[in-house]
Scaffold this motif. Structure first.
Motif, PDB file in Angstrom:
ATOM      1  N   VAL A 205      -0.810   8.124   7.676  1.00 60.45           N
ATOM      2  CA  VAL A 205      -1.656   7.823   8.822  1.00 60.45           C
ATOM      3  C   VAL A 205      -2.566   6.941   8.808  1.00 60.45           C
ATOM      4  CG1 VAL A 205      -3.753   9.070   9.886  1.00 60.45           C
ATOM      5  CG2 VAL A 205      -1.830  10.387   9.417  1.00 60.45           C
ATOM      6  N   TRP A 206      -3.329   6.584   7.745  1.00 63.81           N
ATOM      7  CA  TRP A 206      -4.046   5.600   7.357  1.00 63.81           C
ATOM      8  C   TRP A 206      -3.442   4.122   7.092  1.00 63.81           C
ATOM      9  CZ3 TRP A 206      -4.350   2.480   3.083  1.00 63.81           C
ATOM     10  CH2 TRP A 206      -3.874   2.984   1.784  1.00 63.81           C
ATOM     11  N   ILE A 207      -2.266   4.200   6.706  1.00 64.46           N
ATOM     12  CA  ILE A 207      -1.523   2.838   6.584  1.00 64.46           C
ATOM     13  C   ILE A 207      -0.969   2.311   7.820  1.00 64.46           C
ATOM     14  CG2 ILE A 207       0.627   1.683   5.330  1.00 64.46           C
ATOM     15  CD1 ILE A 207       0.183   3.712   3.104  1.00 64.46           C
ATOM     16  N   GLU A 208      -0.456   3.415   8.575  1.00 63.28           N
ATOM     17  CA  GLU A 208       0.283   3.062   9.979  1.00 63.28           C
ATOM     18  C   GLU A 208      -0.875   2.612  10.808  1.00 63.28           C
ATOM     19  OE1 GLU A 208       3.445   2.593  12.806  1.00 63.28           O
ATOM     20  OE2 GLU A 208       3.473   3.665  10.672  1.00 63.28           O
TER      21      GLU A 208
ATOM     22  N   TYR B 295       0.975  -1.107   0.055  1.00 61.50           N
ATOM     23  CA  TYR B 295      -0.029  -0.078  -0.124  1.00 61.50           C
ATOM     24  C   TYR B 295       0.973   1.473   0.108  1.00 61.50           C
ATOM     25  CZ  TYR B 295      -3.789  -3.203   1.363  1.00 61.50           C
ATOM     26  OH  TYR B 295      -4.567  -4.365   1.421  1.00 61.50           O
ATOM     27  N   GLU B 296       1.668   1.322   0.898  1.00 66.13           N
ATOM     28  CA  GLU B 296       2.590   2.127   0.864  1.00 66.13           C
ATOM     29  C   GLU B 296       3.724   2.542  -0.467  1.00 66.13           C
ATOM     30  OE1 GLU B 296       6.360   4.209   3.727  1.00 66.13           O
ATOM     31  OE2 GLU B 296       4.561   3.147   4.646  1.00 66.13           O
TER      32      GLU B 296
ATOM     33  N   THR C 236       2.956  11.347  15.013  1.00 62.82           N
ATOM     34  CA  THR C 236       4.244  12.181  14.297  1.00 62.82           C
ATOM     35  C   THR C 236       3.704  12.567  12.909  1.00 62.82           C
ATOM     36  OG1 THR C 236       5.736  10.737  15.529  1.00 62.82           O
ATOM     37  CG2 THR C 236       6.497  11.747  13.460  1.00 62.82           C
ATOM     38  N   SER C 237       2.854  11.623  12.146  1.00 63.09           N
ATOM     39  CA  SER C 237       2.595  11.932  10.777  1.00 63.09           C
ATOM     40  C   SER C 237       1.584  13.255  10.988  1.00 63.09           C
ATOM     41  CB  SER C 237       1.875  10.664  10.298  1.00 63.09           C
ATOM     42  OG  SER C 237       2.773   9.880  10.087  1.00 63.09           O
ATOM     43  N   ILE C 238       0.555  13.171  11.878  1.00 68.58           N
ATOM     44  CA  ILE C 238      -0.266  14.423  11.983  1.00 68.58           C
ATOM     45  C   ILE C 238       0.247  15.497  12.327  1.00 68.58           C
ATOM     46  CG2 ILE C 238      -2.307  15.225  13.537  1.00 68.58           C
ATOM     47  CD1 ILE C 238      -3.270  12.216  13.732  1.00 68.58           C
TER      48      ILE C 238
END
Length: 432
Positions: A247-250, A208-209, A273-275
């Motif tokens: 965010v959604w993958i993590e 996905y990533e 962290t991503s946010i």
């Protein structure tokens, strides 16, 4: 979640549906006199990502007019710093294996330098990698902001390839799924989660990533071609795009990670962290967009620009002055500058009292002092009204001109009987 586990348990062993198979190998050994050297597939994926990312960066960097070879001078600093930073971020974001649960000292510190086992945090790699790039840019005399703009798509492409290292290590996958692209994980692998049947399929978050990043490369290239981002704005756009997907993958991953509680929500450290990185990148992107920089297209640091070519422009006349000075270039009118010098010298040898003195370019220029106004014309009527004596007195009252241009009074005399012929200056004017 429970429904997925139940569905996976109902699939008989040996009847796994369409899926992504687990890898058959994770590297190879090179025999050496004292043993063997293990080359891990994870490391090969990282190296492949670095090579392809540098290739794309070098192409974009050259189009920006950067010094030849400077991308490699910068990379030699950025890559080692990035690997160290990525490893440090991973160690402190997933500390249990290294320091023990709750930092109780039961972990194994010797695992920290074993990068081949996997574990590179992208944000640590970006931060320390940018610091290394800054060192390289200073040494090369170029702007860091210009370089990271050129490198942003290449960085995302490197991450897309590097993520396949997680596949060969069978790590960092998501929760169970029955989708046809579900990932098989060997049940005897240390990363296989406890409590799941051996034939359970998992979300291939690495895939996905990887696909998300490849799509991002195309988007960044298209946006940069359309808007020509400068001053680091394309890099911050990269940061926004990547964190949006991360965010959604993590959130889908089920591997062990540090959990952080903020605003009453407990989730993985990488999600928070991503946010925060997304918000910060958006703010910086907007602020930079409002700044004006007339030299934004230049990749060079102030004072480090290449010296201009010493050769004179083709077609520019070059001549020697009489005094020995070299004069080149043309005035706005197209006449060589040397012509003015020659003309000035010529004036010294030409009588200045001639009626029509040649101009610098050789065209006659009439003496504007010979144009007599109506009031002056009326002064020339003394013969009929006031008598000639007054006119003669006026003529004698005017001092002799020291230059070559006749005075107004002298010009008036030319129109009287017995005066100097029109167009010829009096001889006394030239002797004085």
């Amino acid at each position: 979640m429970q429904t997925l586990l139940t569905a996976a348990a109902l699939v008989p062993a040996g009847m796994v549906p369409a899926s992504i198979p687990s890898p058959d190998w994770s590297g190879f050994d090179i025999p050496l006199p004292w043993g063997s050297l293990r080359i891990h597939a994870y490391a090969l994926c990282i190296l492949a990502g670095i090579v392809v990312g540098l290739w794309l960066t070098s192409v974009r960097w050259a189009k920006r007019g950067a010094p030849e070879g400077s991308v490699w001078d910068i990379a030699i600093w950025a890559i080692p710093f990035g690997i160290i930073g990525g490893r440090l971020y991973h160690v402190f974001s997933s500390p249990d294996a290294y320091f023990g649960p709750g930092f109780d000292g039961t972990g194994d510190l010797s695992l920290i330098p074993q990068i081949q086992r996997g574990g590179l945090g992208i944000w640590g790699a970006v931060v320390l990698g940018a610091f290394g790039a800054w060192i390289g840019c200073r040494r090369a005399g170029v702007k860091l902001t210009a370089f990271i703009d050129a490198a942003a798509p290449g960085l995302l492409l490197a991450q897309a390839l590097g993520r396949w290292g997680n596949y060969f290590n069978q790590e960092l996958f998501g929760g169970p799924t029955t989708l046809p692209w579900g990932l098989q994980v060997d049940a005897d692998n240390a990363n296989f989660p406890a409590g799941y049947p051996a034939n359970t399929l998992f979300h291939p978050t690495f895939l996905y990533e990887s696909l998300w990043n490849i799509l991002g490369v195309l988007i960044l290239l298209a946006l940069d071609r359309r808007f020509h981002f400068r001053r680091g704005r394309l890099f911050w756009l990269y940061a926004m795009y990547y964190t949006l997907g991360r965010v959604w993958i993590e959130a889908m991953r089920i591997d062990d990670a540090e959990q952080i509680s903020l605003f009453g929500i407990t989730t993985r450290l990488n999600v928070w962290t991503s946010i925060f990185v997304f918000i910060a990148a958006l703010a910086v992107f907007i602020v930079l967009g409002r700044r004006k920089d007339g030299n934004a297209d230049s990749v060079y640091l102030p004072g480090r620009e290449p010296a201009p070519a010493a050769a004179a422009t083709a077609g520019t006349p070059v001549a020697e002055e009489a005094g020995g000075k070299r004069v080149s270039g043309e005035p706005d009118g197209g006449t060589p500058a040397v012509a003015e010098t020659a003309g000035s010298a010529a004036e010294k040898d030409t009588p200045k009292d001639s009626a029509s003195a040649p101009s610098v370019t050789g065209n006659p220029v009439r003496d504007t002092d010979r144009v007599v106004s109506d009031s002056e014309s009326r002064d020339n009527l003394p013969d009929n009204q006031n008598g000639s004596g007054l006119a003669s007195a006026q003529t004698e009252a005017v001092p002799a001109s020291t230059g070559g241009t006749p005075t107004a009074a002298e010009s008036r005399n030319t129109g009287k009987p017995g005066g100097t012929e029109t167009g010829t200056a009096p001889e006394s004017g030239s002797s004085r």
